[in-house]
Design a protein around this motif. Structure first.
Motif, PDB file in Angstrom:
ATOM      1  N   ARG A 173       6.193 -15.016  -2.170  1.00 21.89           N
ATOM      2  CA  ARG A 173       6.644 -14.973  -0.771  1.00 21.89           C
ATOM      3  C   ARG A 173       5.977 -16.116  -0.026  1.00 21.89           C
ATOM      4  NH1 ARG A 173       4.415  -8.974  -0.217  1.00 21.89           N
ATOM      5  NH2 ARG A 173       5.887  -7.876  -1.573  1.00 21.89           N
ATOM      6  N   HIS A 189       0.973 -12.492  -3.333  1.00 19.43           N
ATOM      7  CA  HIS A 189       2.374 -12.931  -3.400  1.00 19.43           C
ATOM      8  C   HIS A 189       2.542 -14.327  -2.793  1.00 19.43           C
ATOM      9  CE1 HIS A 189       4.291  -9.192  -4.784  1.00 19.43           C
ATOM     10  NE2 HIS A 189       3.400  -8.545  -4.057  1.00 19.43           N
ATOM     11  N   ASP A 196       5.795  -7.335  -8.021  1.00 16.89           N
ATOM     12  CA  ASP A 196       6.011  -5.899  -7.839  1.00 16.89           C
ATOM     13  C   ASP A 196       7.021  -5.470  -8.891  1.00 16.89           C
ATOM     14  OD1 ASP A 196       4.345  -6.050  -5.679  1.00 16.89           O
ATOM     15  OD2 ASP A 196       5.948  -6.009  -4.172  1.00 16.89           O
ATOM     16  N   HIS A 227       2.799   2.182  -2.206  1.00 12.06           N
ATOM     17  CA  HIS A 227       3.100   1.785  -3.591  1.00 12.06           C
ATOM     18  C   HIS A 227       3.635   2.951  -4.415  1.00 12.06           C
ATOM     19  CE1 HIS A 227       1.102  -1.806  -2.271  1.00 12.06           C
ATOM     20  NE2 HIS A 227       1.444  -2.416  -3.380  1.00 12.06           N
ATOM     21  N   HIS A 230       6.852   1.186  -6.539  1.00  6.96           N
ATOM     22  CA  HIS A 230       6.670   0.041  -7.436  1.00  6.96           C
ATOM     23  C   HIS A 230       5.199  -0.042  -7.813  1.00  6.96           C
ATOM     24  CE1 HIS A 230       5.482  -1.783  -3.547  1.00  6.96           C
ATOM     25  NE2 HIS A 230       4.741  -2.606  -4.282  1.00  6.96           N
ATOM     26  N   HIS A 232       2.315  -2.913  -8.238  1.00  6.19           N
ATOM     27  CA  HIS A 232       1.993  -4.309  -7.942  1.00  6.19           C
ATOM     28  C   HIS A 232       0.924  -4.788  -8.923  1.00  6.19           C
ATOM     29  CE1 HIS A 232       0.406  -7.664  -5.273  1.00  6.19           C
ATOM     30  NE2 HIS A 232      -0.669  -7.372  -5.971  1.00  6.19           N
TER      31      HIS A 232
HETATM   32 ZN    ZN Z   1       2.982  -6.515  -4.237  1.00  8.39          ZN
END
Ligand code: ZN
Length: 258
Positions: A173, A189, A196, A227, A230, A232
């Motif tokens: 990101r 990220h 993720d 979380h 997902h 991470h």
């Molecule tokens: Zn993450």
């Protein structure tokens, strides 16, 4: 890396044209395993160089519980142990020496763009940063290299979970993207260092537990706030540009991971 691909393309082009000035084409390079990288020699403990560094990137996911393979171009004990684990995972004699059979296995896993077989650049680029690796705290090329390193660890994680598909729901990101999703200031990220994950075949807890053996120093899964849908994973320990560098943080209390 790209040079080899280009040379091969140029040779193919010349051969495809009868009467083309073949004599001006530089001799074709030695047979390449693929368009990414070809190891020129067998590697053992004590060796050093770019070929060792390239190997370390490919075996970093076989660091063992809580371990990290330093990508420093020096073939020391931790690299040898990771090579052994890689060999064992793929049914090769686990001698810790990276020779033709080990490289053949890596070539089989490696795409021409240097990503491992089951992951791609597109997959590691989060939706809102789409189209490149810029806009983060690092240069585009450094971010992209981190993404490659992340993917090789993911390939190891996938293998350790029985070669069932893992889905990356969020990868790199850029800063704008991170602000949109409410990412923390030191979110890995931002560096291309994190993914993720979800799976249809494995639970989020299985992913979180296995990630401890595959070189991930950051793991958040079920039981950690936000979380629940997902797991991470990241490589914060190797991120020497961040305030949380050289730290390990595992938290998935519902999985017994802490
Ligand atoms: Zn993450």
């Amino acid at each position: 890396m790209r040079v080899n691909t280009f040379k091969r393309a140029a040779v193919a082009f010349a051969l495809a044209l009868p009467g083309a000035a073949v004599a001006t084409v530089v001799a074709a390079p030695a047979a390449q395993a693929d368009g990414c990288y070809t190891w020129p020699r067998t590697l053992t403990q004590g060796r050093s160089g770019e070929d060792v560094r390239q190997l370390q990137i490919r075996v970093a996911g076989w660091a063992g519980y809580g371990g990290v393979v330093r990508v420093d171009g020096r073939y020391g004990p931790e690299t040898a142990t990771a090579v052994k684990r890689f060999q064992a995972a793929y049914g090769l004699p686990a001698d810790g020496v990276a020779g033709p059979r080990t490289f053949a296995k890596i070539y089989g896993l490696q795409d021409n763009d240097c990503t491992p077989k089951h992951f791609s650049y597109a997959e590691l680029d989060n939706g809102c940063g789409k189209g490149g690796w810029g806009g983060g705290p690092l240069s585009s090329s450094a971010t992209r290299e981190n993404a490659v390193r992340t993917m090789w660890k993911l390939e190891a994680l996938r293998r350790s979970l029985g070669d069932k598909p893992l889905y990356v729901t969020s990868g790199f990101r850029n800063l704008a993207c991170s602000r949109q999703v409410g990412g923390t200031a030191n979110s890995q990220h931002l560096y291309g260092n994190a993914a993720d994950l979800t799976s249809r075949d494995r639970t989020l807890c299985e992913i979180a537990r296995s990630a401890r053996d595959q070189g991930f120093s950051g793991i958040y899964g079920p039981g950690y706030p936000d979380h629940g849908d997902h797991t991470h994973v990241d490589s914060r320990k190797e991120n020497n540009r961040d305030s949380i560098a050289n730290t390990t943080d595992w938290s998935a209390s519902r999985c017994g991971v802490n």
